[in-house]
Design a protein around this motif. Structure first.
Motif, PDB file in Angstrom:
ATOM      1  N   ASN A   1      13.244   6.757 -14.538  1.00 13.22           N
ATOM      2  CA  ASN A   1      14.544   6.199 -14.870  1.00 13.22           C
ATOM      3  C   ASN A   1      15.525   7.370 -14.808  1.00 13.22           C
ATOM      4  OD1 ASN A   1      14.419   7.493 -17.569  1.00 13.22           O
ATOM      5  ND2 ASN A   1      12.887   5.905 -18.002  1.00 13.22           N
ATOM      6  N   HIS A   2      16.741   7.201 -15.244  1.00  8.04           N
ATOM      7  CA  HIS A   2      17.730   8.261 -15.096  1.00  8.04           C
ATOM      8  C   HIS A   2      17.493   9.439 -16.032  1.00  8.04           C
ATOM      9  CE1 HIS A   2      19.214   6.216 -18.630  1.00  8.04           C
ATOM     10  NE2 HIS A   2      20.039   7.214 -18.862  1.00  8.04           N
ATOM     11  N   ALA A   3      16.579   9.290 -17.000  1.00 12.13           N
ATOM     12  CA  ALA A   3      16.406  10.337 -18.009  1.00 12.13           C
ATOM     13  C   ALA A   3      14.983  10.876 -18.093  1.00 12.13           C
ATOM     14  CB  ALA A   3      16.829   9.807 -19.384  1.00 12.13           C
ATOM     15  N   ALA A   4      14.060  10.346 -17.307  1.00 12.33           N
ATOM     16  CA  ALA A   4      12.673  10.812 -17.357  1.00 12.33           C
ATOM     17  C   ALA A   4      11.946  10.447 -16.071  1.00 12.33           C
ATOM     18  CB  ALA A   4      11.942  10.200 -18.561  1.00 12.33           C
ATOM     19  N   VAL A   5      10.997  11.312 -15.691  1.00 10.99           N
ATOM     20  CA  VAL A   5      10.103  11.043 -14.562  1.00 10.99           C
ATOM     21  C   VAL A   5       8.681  11.263 -15.049  1.00 10.99           C
ATOM     22  CG1 VAL A   5       9.458  11.644 -12.195  1.00 10.99           C
ATOM     23  CG2 VAL A   5      11.841  11.899 -12.938  1.00 10.99           C
ATOM     24  N   GLN A   6       7.806  10.304 -14.789  1.00  6.86           N
ATOM     25  CA  GLN A   6       6.398  10.414 -15.180  1.00  6.86           C
ATOM     26  C   GLN A   6       5.555  10.352 -13.918  1.00  6.86           C
ATOM     27  OE1 GLN A   6       5.100   8.863 -18.983  1.00  6.86           O
ATOM     28  NE2 GLN A   6       3.561   7.602 -17.973  1.00  6.86           N
ATOM     29  N   ILE A   7       4.608  11.283 -13.792  1.00 11.34           N
ATOM     30  CA  ILE A   7       3.858  11.454 -12.550  1.00 11.34           C
ATOM     31  C   ILE A   7       2.369  11.279 -12.794  1.00 11.34           C
ATOM     32  CG2 ILE A   7       3.433  12.996 -10.599  1.00 11.34           C
ATOM     33  CD1 ILE A   7       5.973  14.583 -11.652  1.00 11.34           C
ATOM     34  N   TYR A   8       1.764  10.387 -12.014  1.00 13.62           N
ATOM     35  CA  TYR A   8       0.308  10.236 -12.035  1.00 13.62           C
ATOM     36  C   TYR A   8      -0.254  10.828 -10.759  1.00 13.62           C
ATOM     37  CZ  TYR A   8      -4.307   8.252 -11.347  1.00 13.62           C
ATOM     38  OH  TYR A   8      -5.651   8.108 -11.099  1.00 13.62           O
ATOM     39  N   THR A   9      -1.331  11.585 -10.887  1.00 15.55           N
ATOM     40  CA  THR A   9      -2.030  12.141  -9.725  1.00 15.55           C
ATOM     41  C   THR A   9      -3.503  11.775  -9.828  1.00 15.55           C
ATOM     42  OG1 THR A   9      -0.493  14.010  -9.616  1.00 15.55           O
ATOM     43  CG2 THR A   9      -2.576  14.229  -8.431  1.00 15.55           C
ATOM     44  N   GLY A  10      -4.021  11.107  -8.809  1.00 18.20           N
ATOM     45  CA  GLY A  10      -5.440  10.763  -8.822  1.00 18.20           C
ATOM     46  C   GLY A  10      -5.757   9.613  -7.887  1.00 18.20           C
ATOM     47  N   ARG A  11      -6.956   9.090  -8.034  1.00 24.45           N
ATOM     48  CA  ARG A  11      -7.415   7.978  -7.209  1.00 24.45           C
ATOM     49  C   ARG A  11      -7.086   6.648  -7.883  1.00 24.45           C
ATOM     50  NH1 ARG A  11     -11.200  12.082  -6.370  1.00 24.45           N
ATOM     51  NH2 ARG A  11     -11.561  12.539  -4.165  1.00 24.45           N
ATOM     52  N   LEU A  12      -7.186   5.573  -7.130  1.00 25.40           N
ATOM     53  CA  LEU A  12      -6.955   4.228  -7.645  1.00 25.40           C
ATOM     54  C   LEU A  12      -8.237   3.426  -7.552  1.00 25.40           C
ATOM     55  CD1 LEU A  12      -3.532   3.460  -5.887  1.00 25.40           C
ATOM     56  CD2 LEU A  12      -3.947   4.661  -8.046  1.00 25.40           C
ATOM     57  N   ASP A  13      -8.449   2.534  -8.518  1.00 23.10           N
ATOM     58  CA  ASP A  13      -9.689   1.771  -8.531  1.00 23.10           C
ATOM     59  C   ASP A  13      -9.447   0.284  -8.745  1.00 23.10           C
ATOM     60  OD1 ASP A  13     -12.423   1.191  -8.538  1.00 23.10           O
ATOM     61  OD2 ASP A  13     -12.588   1.512 -10.690  1.00 23.10           O
ATOM     62  N   ASN A  14      -8.916  -0.073  -9.905  1.00 23.08           N
ATOM     63  CA  ASN A  14      -8.818  -1.489 -10.275  1.00 23.08           C
ATOM     64  C   ASN A  14      -7.404  -2.014 -10.050  1.00 23.08           C
ATOM     65  OD1 ASN A  14      -9.363  -4.008 -11.331  1.00 23.08           O
ATOM     66  ND2 ASN A  14      -9.249  -3.348 -13.459  1.00 23.08           N
ATOM     67  N   LEU A  15      -7.205  -2.714  -8.939  1.00 22.85           N
ATOM     68  CA  LEU A  15      -5.910  -3.313  -8.618  1.00 22.85           C
ATOM     69  C   LEU A  15      -5.983  -4.802  -8.913  1.00 22.85           C
ATOM     70  CD1 LEU A  15      -5.258  -1.606  -5.152  1.00 22.85           C
ATOM     71  CD2 LEU A  15      -4.833  -0.700  -7.444  1.00 22.85           C
ATOM     72  N   LYS A  16      -4.943  -5.330  -9.580  1.00 23.34           N
ATOM     73  CA  LYS A  16      -5.024  -6.734  -9.994  1.00 23.34           C
ATOM     74  C   LYS A  16      -3.635  -7.343 -10.101  1.00 23.34           C
ATOM     75  CE  LYS A  16      -7.319  -9.663 -13.453  1.00 23.34           C
ATOM     76  NZ  LYS A  16      -8.154  -9.658 -14.674  1.00 23.34           N
ATOM     77  N   GLN A  17      -3.471  -8.514  -9.512  1.00 28.09           N
ATOM     78  CA  GLN A  17      -2.234  -9.282  -9.655  1.00 28.09           C
ATOM     79  C   GLN A  17      -2.383 -10.205 -10.859  1.00 28.09           C
ATOM     80  OE1 GLN A  17       0.431  -9.103  -7.184  1.00 28.09           O
ATOM     81  NE2 GLN A  17       1.659 -10.158  -8.729  1.00 28.09           N
ATOM     82  N   VAL A  18      -1.460 -10.127 -11.797  1.00 22.73           N
ATOM     83  CA  VAL A  18      -1.466 -11.006 -12.972  1.00 22.73           C
ATOM     84  C   VAL A  18      -0.073 -11.612 -13.087  1.00 22.73           C
ATOM     85  CG1 VAL A  18      -1.835 -11.194 -15.453  1.00 22.73           C
ATOM     86  CG2 VAL A  18      -3.178  -9.553 -14.126  1.00 22.73           C
TER      87      VAL A  18
END
Length: 351
Positions: free
Chosen positions: A253-270
């Motif tokens: 957002n305009h006041a923070a950035v959060q970064i994930y680094t890694g692999r992906l496993d469980n993808l799900k549409q809910v």
């Protein structure tokens, strides 16, 4: 009826409603809704002591960090490590460099209020808001947190005045920043792009030519930026999962950035949400609210290496999420990531 009573009544009707959604229903802001509960599970903290509060989070040990915008919610579990706070020309920032855990870039001058919130009988949180009453970052305790350290942090930074009323500013109208195409030095901008030696210099290039980010991508030329469908996001994540390659996901957002680094496993549409539900990392996305996307190349490492990214924007042209293939400085991104980005570019050209 007071705001607090209205909120309690709404909670009785919708027990699982989130504070951000309740604020919309009650025609207030999330920060004001939280402030209305001061003395009833909520403690206002001293916002002038942000550096101490942030550095104190390390003592809580294992927590969950949440950063969101209107379309994406990023939740990363881990510890707050190596928090560095800076002030330059009156602008305060903080950085937490931790690629395997809670990795943050924080713009503290845009933070306006902070509260300790009892979110559950067993769990608590520290929640930070901007001057418009919008949440910019939140930290939740977990079953592995040091609750005694949390309470000490709250006691240490408790604000002297505990008020149930909070003054916020009305949201500013987002103006169209795009300049007439005939007023743009396109050749000069493209040359400046080609001469980039660090991806972090790109914002300065946009400022130099007075361009918004999306307009800069529009005029960069297909060598550097290709617009693609924002609906490509789910297939990008599916491909990264299949490759078992490492990705970097920047949510801001305009006041923070959060970064994930890694692999992906469980993808799900809910329902309307597309989710990544992995151990230590959850991502919740309203893909149908994405407006634009670009595959982008930028020179870096003194111009010797080109870094590929996929950038997503909302209807106002604000960046909501950016994806990179993980790489170490001086090295190319993986062949899998480069192939994925190039395939997106080719699909759009064919379309």
């Amino acid at each position: 009826m007071s705001l607090l009573n209205e909120y309690r009544q709404l909670q009785a009707e919708q027990a699982t409603i989130r504070a951000v959604d309740a604020a919309v229903k009650l025609q207030t802001t999330e920060a004001q809704l939280i402030a209305a509960q001061v003395g009833e599970g909520v403690t206002q903290l001293d916002v002038t002591q942000l550096e101490g509060i942030l550095k104190g989070l390390k003592k809580l040990q294992h927590v969950m960090a949440l950063t969101r915008n209107a379309q994406v919610v990023s939740e990363i579990s881990g510890c707050y490590e190596k928090i560095y706070c800076h002030e330059r020309n009156g602008v305060k920032t903080a950085i937490s460099i931790n690629p395997t855990g809670i990795d943050l870039r924080l713009f503290l001058s845009k933070w306006h209020s902070v509260f300790a919130v009892q979110t559950h009988p067993k769990y608590s949180s520290i929640q930070f808001f901007d001057k418009y009453g919008v949440a910019v970052h939140k930290v939740f305790t977990t079953e592995h947190s040091d609750i005694e350290a949390y309470q000490q942090l709250v006691n240490q930074y408790k604000a002297q005045e505990q008020s149930a009323e909070l003054t916020v500013l009305a949201p500013e109208a987002i103006l169209n920043e795009d300049k007439p195409i005939n007023d743009i030095d396109i050749q000069g901008f493209r040359q400046g792009w080609q001469n980039l030696q660090d991806v972090h210099h790109f914002p300065a290039l946009l400022t130099q030519f007075a361009l918004s980010r999306t307009q800069g991508l529009e005029v960069a030329g297909e060598q550097w930026a290709q617009e693609v469908s924002p609906m490509c996001l789910t297939s990008v994540f599916e491909t990264v999962k299949q490759q078992q390659s490492e990705i970097m996901i920047f949510v801001n957002n305009h006041a923070a950035v959060q970064i994930y680094t890694g692999r992906l496993d469980n993808l799900k549409q809910v329902g309307q949400w597309f989710n990544i539900l992995d151990n230590g990392f959850n991502l919740h996305i309203l893909v149908n609210q994405f407006s634009r996307a670009f595959v982008v190349k930028k020179p870096t490492d003194n111009g010797a290496t080109e870094v590929h990214s996929i950038e997503f924007f909302d209807a106002q042209g604000s960046t909501i999420m950016t994806l990179f293939g993980r790489r170490s400085e001086g090295n190319e991104q993986s062949a899998d990531w480069l192939a994925l980005c190039n395939s997106l570019r080719c699909e759009e050209v064919v379309a």
